[in-house]
Design a protein around this motif. Structure first.
Motif, PDB file in Angstrom:
ATOM      1  N   PRO A   1       2.650  -6.620   7.763  1.00  0.00           N
ATOM      2  CA  PRO A   1       2.637  -8.143   8.281  1.00  0.00           C
ATOM      3  C   PRO A   1       1.449  -8.815   7.472  1.00  0.00           C
ATOM      4  N   ASP A   2       1.705 -10.087   7.476  1.00  0.00           N
ATOM      5  CA  ASP A   2       0.945 -11.095   7.167  1.00  0.00           C
ATOM      6  C   ASP A   2      -0.709 -11.295   7.893  1.00  0.00           C
ATOM      7  N   GLY A   3      -1.528 -11.429   7.183  1.00  0.00           N
ATOM      8  CA  GLY A   3      -2.752 -11.787   7.940  1.00  0.00           C
ATOM      9  C   GLY A   3      -3.708 -10.725   8.439  1.00  0.00           C
ATOM     10  N   PHE A   4      -3.226  -9.500   7.952  1.00  0.00           N
ATOM     11  CA  PHE A   4      -4.136  -8.422   8.182  1.00  0.00           C
ATOM     12  C   PHE A   4      -4.822  -8.086   6.842  1.00  0.00           C
ATOM     13  N   ASP A   5      -6.330  -7.643   7.146  1.00  0.00           N
ATOM     14  CA  ASP A   5      -7.090  -7.212   5.930  1.00  0.00           C
ATOM     15  C   ASP A   5      -6.972  -5.765   5.716  1.00  0.00           C
ATOM     16  N   TYR A   6      -6.605  -5.313   4.622  1.00  0.00           N
ATOM     17  CA  TYR A   6      -6.288  -3.879   4.401  1.00  0.00           C
ATOM     18  C   TYR A   6      -6.101  -3.486   3.000  1.00  0.00           C
ATOM     19  N   GLU A   7      -6.503  -2.211   2.763  1.00  0.00           N
ATOM     20  CA  GLU A   7      -6.383  -1.554   1.463  1.00  0.00           C
ATOM     21  C   GLU A   7      -5.339  -0.264   1.627  1.00  0.00           C
ATOM     22  N   LEU A   8      -4.453  -0.003   0.646  1.00  0.00           N
ATOM     23  CA  LEU A   8      -3.432   0.788   0.840  1.00  0.00           C
ATOM     24  C   LEU A   8      -3.561   1.906  -0.297  1.00  0.00           C
ATOM     25  N   TYR A   9      -3.482   3.006   0.051  1.00  0.00           N
ATOM     26  CA  TYR A   9      -3.440   4.321  -0.823  1.00  0.00           C
ATOM     27  C   TYR A   9      -2.394   5.215  -0.862  1.00  0.00           C
ATOM     28  N   ASN A  10      -1.607   5.504  -1.818  1.00  0.00           N
ATOM     29  CA  ASN A  10      -0.705   6.370  -1.844  1.00  0.00           C
ATOM     30  C   ASN A  10      -0.947   7.486  -2.745  1.00  0.00           C
ATOM     31  N   ARG A  11      -0.086   8.455  -2.976  1.00  0.00           N
ATOM     32  CA  ARG A  11      -0.522   9.882  -3.676  1.00  0.00           C
ATOM     33  C   ARG A  11      -1.030   9.472  -4.809  1.00  0.00           C
TER      34      ARG A  11
END
Length: 358
Positions: A56-66
């Motif tokens: 969702p919009d508005g969240f501060d995040y980093e995403l890691y996949n395999r």
């Protein structure tokens, strides 16, 4: 007079990461927005790395996949589980914050008996910032909570407590049962809200659940390895419990505390008990030897850091549990690889000191 319209700064806003393992879109975050939005999220995507995960919009995040895990860790990526929520521990490793809160994507905001929405993260932070009392049990539970204190007969010499390394929260609705219990109690739901926080006594193990868990990364982070589970492994659903057993032995050795109780989350979805049984069935037998192993595990006085303790535990796993199954020989090697990877991404600072009082 302060402006009442200005919202208070969230606790530990710049010192805590929220780690979420997932295979699906994170729509559940909308429910958590009032509590989570001020914080940084680390999302560990399990399964197919080509799939796009919607946040969702508005969240501060980093995403890691395999693919990211393989790129960052190289050959050491073998210690991170695939097709299992145990992959969440990669998020612990890459975080640079002092505290971690981890939650599953089927966990919703719970309500207390008055109907008020529970800010689980706030309660975890309170638990972590107050001492624990593992050396002597207080019958009013957590003596540092408002309205409580040490009861008559509690030694004054122990009232300072010890630093709290882990805050283990609970669940309303779907209980965290093993597959056999799920099968015999398919309709059972937990509706009991117990307003209590307890320190787990020194020398006592517990079944740690990773779906509503917070910990002090500086104090115990390197021990929060969720093992080898899922794809290509003979066992699943023991990831958090393995970590919990290792963590508790190390906390006891280093003079650190583990709390359990509040806060509650609402666990929305029961996993398939037949699928769970396939994942668990070896562990159900193995745990009858694993638990006595941890109950009798002893760490040397020279083990003054979490890393040293964990490497020593890995040696004992290889020496004493490999006879149960060759899997434990492989797991012991992965424990060492995990520490090597942790230290590579988190090099010790000059003048770093021991984690506790061994």
């Amino acid at each position: 007079m302060a402006d009442a319209s200005i919202a208070p700064t969230p606790l530990l806003k710049d010192e805590l990461d929220i780690v979420i393992p997932t295979i699906r879109n994170l729509d559940f975050l909308e429910m958590w927005r009032p509590f989570f939005q001020p914080y940084h999220l680390i999302i560990v995507q399990d399964g197919d790395p080509t799939k796009t995960i919607s946040v969702p919009d508005g969240f501060d995040y980093e995403l890691y996949n395999r693919n990211d895990i393989n790129r960052i860790l190289g050959p050491r990526a073998s210690c991170i589980s695939f097709k299992d929520s145990a992959c969440r521990c990669f998020g612990y490793m890459v975080s640079k914050k002092k505290y971690i809160y981890t939650i599953d994507d089927d966990c919703f905001v719970a309500s207390d008996p008055s109907g008020k929405k529970i800010n689980a993260l706030e309660q975890h932070i309170k638990n972590l910032l107050c001492p624990s009392t593992p050396l002597f049990f207080n019958t009013l539970y957590d003596p540092y909570r408002e309205g409580a204190d040490f009861v008559r007969g509690y030694p004054f010499s122990l009232r300072e407590g010890v630093p709290t390394a882990v805050s283990h929260g609970l669940w309303l609705n779907i209980p965290d049962y093993d597959a056999p219990t799920q099968l015999v109690k398919p309709l059972e739901r937990n509706t009991r809200y117990v307003d209590a926080v307890l320190t787990i006594p020194k020398g006592t193990l517990f079944p740690m659940c990773g779906m509503n868990l917070a910990f002090d990364r500086d104090l115990i982070g390197p021990a929060m390895y969720f093992g080898l589970m899922g794809d290509g492994q003979p066992i699943g659903r023991y990831d958090d419990m393995w970590a919990g057993w290792c963590v508790k032995v190390i906390c006891d050795h280093l003079g650190l505390g583990v709390k359990t109780g509040l806060p509650y989350i609402y666990h929305s979805k029961a996993s398939n008990p037949f699928v769970n049984l396939r994942k668990e069935y070896k562990g159900i037998f193995w745990q009858e030897e694993i638990i006595p192993f941890f109950q009798n595990a002893s760490l040397p006085k020279e083990a003054t850091t979490v890393q040293k303790c964990y490497i020593e535990l890995a040696k004992q796993v290889k020496d004493k549990l490999s006879k149960v199954d060759p899997y434990f020989d492989k797991l012991a090697d992965a424990m060492v690889t995990w520490i090597e990877a942790w230290d590579e991404l988190n090099p010790p600072t000059k003048g770093s000191v021991a984690n506790g009082k061994a």
